[in-house]
Design an enzyme around this catalytic site. Structure first.
Site, short mmCIF file in Angstrom:
data_model
loop_
_atom_site.label_atom_id
_atom_site.label_comp_id
_atom_site.label_asym_id
_atom_site.label_seq_id
_atom_site.Cartn_x
_atom_site.Cartn_y
_atom_site.Cartn_z
N LEU A 18 0.83 -1.21 0.00
CA LEU A 18 0.00 0.00 0.00
C LEU A 18 0.87 1.25 0.00
O LEU A 18 0.46 2.29 -0.54
CB LEU A 18 -0.95 0.00 1.21
CG LEU A 18 -1.88 -1.21 1.33
CD1 LEU A 18 -2.91 -0.99 2.43
CD2 LEU A 18 -2.58 -1.52 0.01
N ASP A 54 14.02 2.21 11.23
CA ASP A 54 13.33 1.13 11.94
C ASP A 54 12.40 1.75 12.98
O ASP A 54 12.85 2.46 13.89
CB ASP A 54 14.39 0.23 12.62
CG ASP A 54 13.77 -0.99 13.28
OD1 ASP A 54 12.52 -1.02 13.48
OD2 ASP A 54 14.52 -1.92 13.61
N LEU A 55 11.12 1.47 12.86
CA LEU A 55 10.12 2.06 13.76
C LEU A 55 10.36 1.68 15.22
O LEU A 55 9.87 2.37 16.12
CB LEU A 55 8.72 1.60 13.35
CG LEU A 55 8.20 2.17 12.02
CD1 LEU A 55 7.04 1.33 11.49
CD2 LEU A 55 7.77 3.63 12.20
N GLY A 76 4.92 -1.36 9.58
CA GLY A 76 4.78 -2.37 10.62
C GLY A 76 4.54 -3.75 10.04
O GLY A 76 4.47 -3.92 8.82
N SER A 114 -6.82 -2.05 11.18
CA SER A 114 -7.18 -3.25 10.42
C SER A 114 -8.50 -3.82 10.90
O SER A 114 -8.89 -3.66 12.07
CB SER A 114 -6.08 -4.30 10.59
OG SER A 114 -6.49 -5.54 10.06
N ASN A 115 -9.14 -4.53 9.99
CA ASN A 115 -10.37 -5.27 10.38
C ASN A 115 -10.07 -6.32 11.44
O ASN A 115 -10.99 -6.81 12.09
CB ASN A 115 -11.01 -5.89 9.14
CG ASN A 115 -10.21 -7.05 8.57
OD1 ASN A 115 -10.39 -8.19 9.00
ND2 ASN A 115 -9.31 -6.80 7.63
N TYR A 139 -1.50 -9.49 16.07
CA TYR A 139 -1.53 -8.40 15.07
C TYR A 139 -2.75 -7.49 15.32
O TYR A 139 -2.61 -6.27 15.41
CB TYR A 139 -1.56 -9.02 13.68
CG TYR A 139 -1.89 -8.08 12.55
CD1 TYR A 139 -1.01 -7.07 12.19
CD2 TYR A 139 -3.09 -8.20 11.84
CE1 TYR A 139 -1.31 -6.19 11.15
CE2 TYR A 139 -3.40 -7.35 10.80
CZ TYR A 139 -2.51 -6.35 10.46
OH TYR A 139 -2.82 -5.49 9.43
N SER A 168 -9.62 -5.49 3.07
CA SER A 168 -8.63 -6.23 2.27
C SER A 168 -8.31 -5.36 1.06
O SER A 168 -9.12 -5.28 0.13
CB SER A 168 -9.21 -7.56 1.80
OG SER A 168 -9.72 -8.30 2.90
N ARG A 177 -14.73 -14.09 1.09
CA ARG A 177 -14.72 -13.09 2.17
C ARG A 177 -14.32 -11.72 1.64
O ARG A 177 -14.90 -10.70 2.00
CB ARG A 177 -13.75 -13.56 3.26
CG ARG A 177 -13.48 -12.53 4.33
CD ARG A 177 -12.50 -13.06 5.38
NE ARG A 177 -11.99 -11.99 6.20
CZ ARG A 177 -10.92 -11.27 5.92
NH1 ARG A 177 -10.23 -11.50 4.80
NH2 ARG A 177 -10.53 -10.30 6.72
P1 NAI Z 1 3.19 -4.52 3.79
O1 NAI Z 1 3.64 -5.63 4.68
O2 NAI Z 1 3.32 -4.71 2.31
O3 NAI Z 1 3.93 -3.17 4.20
C1 NAI Z 1 4.32 -2.88 5.51
C2 NAI Z 1 5.68 -2.21 5.46
O4 NAI Z 1 6.08 -1.92 6.80
C3 NAI Z 1 6.77 -3.08 4.81
O5 NAI Z 1 7.36 -2.43 3.72
C4 NAI Z 1 7.75 -3.32 5.94
O6 NAI Z 1 9.11 -3.34 5.51
C5 NAI Z 1 7.48 -2.14 6.86
N1 NAI Z 1 7.93 -2.42 8.21
C6 NAI Z 1 7.75 -3.57 8.92
N2 NAI Z 1 8.40 -3.48 10.09
C7 NAI Z 1 9.00 -2.27 10.13
C8 NAI Z 1 9.84 -1.61 11.07
N3 NAI Z 1 10.18 -2.19 12.23
N4 NAI Z 1 10.27 -0.38 10.77
C9 NAI Z 1 9.93 0.22 9.60
N5 NAI Z 1 9.15 -0.35 8.66
C10 NAI Z 1 8.70 -1.59 8.94
O7 NAI Z 1 1.67 -4.21 4.18
P2 NAI Z 1 0.57 -3.43 3.34
O8 NAI Z 1 -0.37 -4.41 2.78
O9 NAI Z 1 1.20 -2.42 2.48
O10 NAI Z 1 -0.21 -2.69 4.54
C11 NAI Z 1 0.12 -1.39 4.96
C12 NAI Z 1 -0.51 -1.13 6.31
O11 NAI Z 1 -1.91 -1.30 6.21
C13 NAI Z 1 -0.05 -2.09 7.39
O12 NAI Z 1 0.05 -1.37 8.62
C14 NAI Z 1 -1.14 -3.11 7.50
O13 NAI Z 1 -1.23 -3.66 8.80
C15 NAI Z 1 -2.35 -2.25 7.16
N6 NAI Z 1 -3.44 -3.04 6.58
C16 NAI Z 1 -3.33 -3.53 5.30
C17 NAI Z 1 -4.36 -4.27 4.76
C18 NAI Z 1 -4.33 -4.76 3.34
O14 NAI Z 1 -5.32 -5.35 2.92
N7 NAI Z 1 -3.26 -4.54 2.56
C19 NAI Z 1 -5.56 -4.59 5.55
C20 NAI Z 1 -5.56 -4.03 6.88
C21 NAI Z 1 -4.53 -3.28 7.35
C1 15L Z 2 -4.84 -7.26 7.05
O1 15L Z 2 -4.83 -6.59 8.08
C2 15L Z 2 -3.59 -7.63 6.36
O2 15L Z 2 -2.61 -6.63 6.46
C3 15L Z 2 -3.80 -7.98 4.90
O3 15L Z 2 -2.64 -8.66 4.44
C4 15L Z 2 -5.05 -8.83 4.66
O4 15L Z 2 -4.84 -10.09 5.07
C5 15L Z 2 -6.25 -8.17 5.32
O5 15L Z 2 -6.02 -7.78 6.65
C6 15L Z 2 -7.50 -9.06 5.30
O6 15L Z 2 -8.10 -9.24 6.35
O7 15L Z 2 -7.87 -9.51 4.23
#
Ligand code: NAI
Ligand code: 15L
Length: 269
Positions: A18, A54-55, A76, A114-115, A139, A168, A177
């Site tokens: 994202l 690093d967060l 994260g 997140s959901n 999580y 998602s 889903r």
């Molecule tokens: P992703 O896993 O592709 O991206 C997360 C990024 O956070 C990664 O690039 C990773 O390197 C970075 N990261 C992890 N640990 C870290 C640390 N200690 N310090 C700095 N950076 C760190 O996930 P995505 O799909 O892009 O999701 C983005 C956000 O949205 C996340 O917080 C995720 O929990 C949330 N989210 C995403 C959903 C989805 O459907 N893609 C659904 C619900 C929530």
């Molecule tokens: C999330 O929170 C995850 O980051 C993503 O990878 C999906 O699994 C999404 O929820 C989901 O519930 O589909």
């Protein structure tokens, strides 16, 4: 906030799925976009700054936040993992972001929740922003903590936050889903922009979903954002439905969090 008032927007998690989407779509109208991740990112283009961070490291996050007006916090661990990993990246990470925001006068944050904060509600049950939180794992618990933390920083320091309980968000829904939980990338961008630029945000919880035929989430409490999703999962139904449904006794088919509700436990040997 108006677009003119954001001089420097911090986007964490910029190397992620994202993050890459929002890097492209938020750049127009943003004077400077500061991009951060612990993983490698594409080099900075015009109007961009790229900072590896690093967060989990408080001093590094403090420097990262300095000079920013607003934050979109995506960084994260984004799936269910052992608690120790979640603790560092998500729980300490979100605390460091809000402490940096407090210290450096950031007024608004969009937090990628997140959901899975509400994953143990039953599928088919319709819930809103005021429902009881029912996290479905470490999580989901970390996102629940982030939501509570952001509420505290609003009540105590006036930092406005939108907690976006993303469903998602993928190029297309992958299963039955996700026909209900899907958030298109276009609607994701639109929702984040609404959160950044709504005249008054306060502390808002909003579900991140497109205009799908069926919904488990009621966004009426977030109407002030003016978010009107444009996409729907309907065009993908014919592709997804031929796959056999899950057994009705499978927890992944009974609870909103899907497969996350049965992840773990993670034993240490
Ligand atoms: P992703 O896993 O592709 O991206 C997360 C990024 O956070 C990664 O690039 C990773 O390197 C970075 N990261 C992890 N640990 C870290 C640390 N200690 N310090 C700095 N950076 C760190 O996930 P995505 O799909 O892009 O999701 C983005 C956000 O949205 C996340 O917080 C995720 O929990 C949330 N989210 C995403 C959903 C989805 O459907 N893609 C659904 C619900 C929530
Ligand atoms: C999330 O929170 C995850 O980051 C993503 O990878 C999906 O699994 C999404 O929820 C989901 O519930 O589909």
């Amino acid at each position: 906030m108006s677009e003119q008032r954001i001089q420097r927007l911090l986007l964490t998690g910029a190397a992620g799925a994202l993050g890459k989407v929002l890097r492209e779509s938020l750049r127009p109208g943003t004077a400077t976009l500061r991009l951060s991740d612990v993983a490698p990112m594409a080099p900075a283009g015009p109007g961009e700054e790229v900072v590896c961070c690093d967060l989990a490291v408080k001093t590094a996050v403090d420097e990262l936040v300095r000079g920013c007006d607003a934050i979109v916090h995506l960084g994260g661990v984004s799936v269910e993992r052992p608690f120790e990993e979640i603790l560092e990246a998500n729980i300490k990470g979100v605390f460091h972001i809000y402490e940096g925001a407090r210290r450096h006068g950031v007024r608004r944050i969009v937090f990628a929740s997140s959901n899975h904060v509400i994953g143990f509600h039953r599928q088919g049950e319709v819930i809103d922003a005021d429902c009881v939180k029912r996290p479905d794992g470490y999580y989901g618990l970390s996102k629940s903590y982030g939501e509570d933390l952001s509420r505290f920083y609003f009540d105590r320091y006036g930092i406005e936050t939108a907690c976006v309980r993303i469903g998602s968000s993928f190029p297309e829904p992958k299963d039955r889903r996700m026909l209900i939980t899907w958030l298109s990338y276009r609607d994701l961008t639109s929702l984040v922009r609404c959160c950044l630029f709504a005249p008054a945000l306060g502390h808002t919880i909003v579900y991140g979903m497109s205009a799908n035929r069926d919904a488990w989430w009621d966004n009426r409490a977030a109407a002030h954002l003016g978010f009107v999703p444009q996409d729907s999962s309907e065009p993908f139904r014919a592709k997804v439905e031929p796959f056999p449904p899950l057994d009705p006794s499978d927890p992944a088919s009974r609870f909103q969090g899907g497969g996350f509700v049965k992840a773990g436990p993670f034993e240490t040997s």
